[in-house]
Motif scaffolding. Sequence first.
Motif, PDB file in Angstrom:
ATOM      1  N   SER A  24       0.818  -1.220   0.000  1.00 61.37           N
ATOM      2  CA  SER A  24       0.000   0.000   0.000  1.00 61.37           C
ATOM      3  C   SER A  24       0.845   1.261   0.000  1.00 61.37           C
ATOM      4  O   SER A  24       0.401   2.302  -0.486  1.00 61.37           O
ATOM      5  CB  SER A  24      -0.962   0.005   1.181  1.00 61.37           C
ATOM      6  N   THR A  25       2.043   1.217   0.528  1.00 66.72           N
ATOM      7  CA  THR A  25       2.873   2.423   0.592  1.00 66.72           C
ATOM      8  C   THR A  25       3.741   2.620  -0.652  1.00 66.72           C
ATOM      9  O   THR A  25       4.500   3.579  -0.710  1.00 66.72           O
ATOM     10  CB  THR A  25       3.753   2.431   1.859  1.00 66.72           C
ATOM     11  N   PRO A  30       1.792   6.292   4.230  1.00 67.44           N
ATOM     12  CA  PRO A  30       1.694   5.163   5.163  1.00 67.44           C
ATOM     13  C   PRO A  30       0.369   5.200   5.918  1.00 67.44           C
ATOM     14  O   PRO A  30      -0.269   6.252   6.009  1.00 67.44           O
ATOM     15  CB  PRO A  30       2.869   5.381   6.111  1.00 67.44           C
TER      16      PRO A  30
END
Length: 65
Positions: A24-25, A30
């Motif tokens: 996802s980052t 984050p």
Amino acid sequence: MSCLIKDTTREQREKIIKDAIALSTLDALPPTDECMELMQLYIDGKLEVSEILTILITRYEKKYA
């Protein structure tokens, strides 16, 4: 592979979360502290991923609706 608490060990859940955060980052910020706290509850075996999603979606809808 099932990600349900009953089908995973704590170590497997930690890896699932670490992998999810890494993916996802790649092109996003984050996770928030709030989200990290919820993910820790999954690792600890207290909340399923589906429950975390419901909580996050509900909070988002309340905040931005």
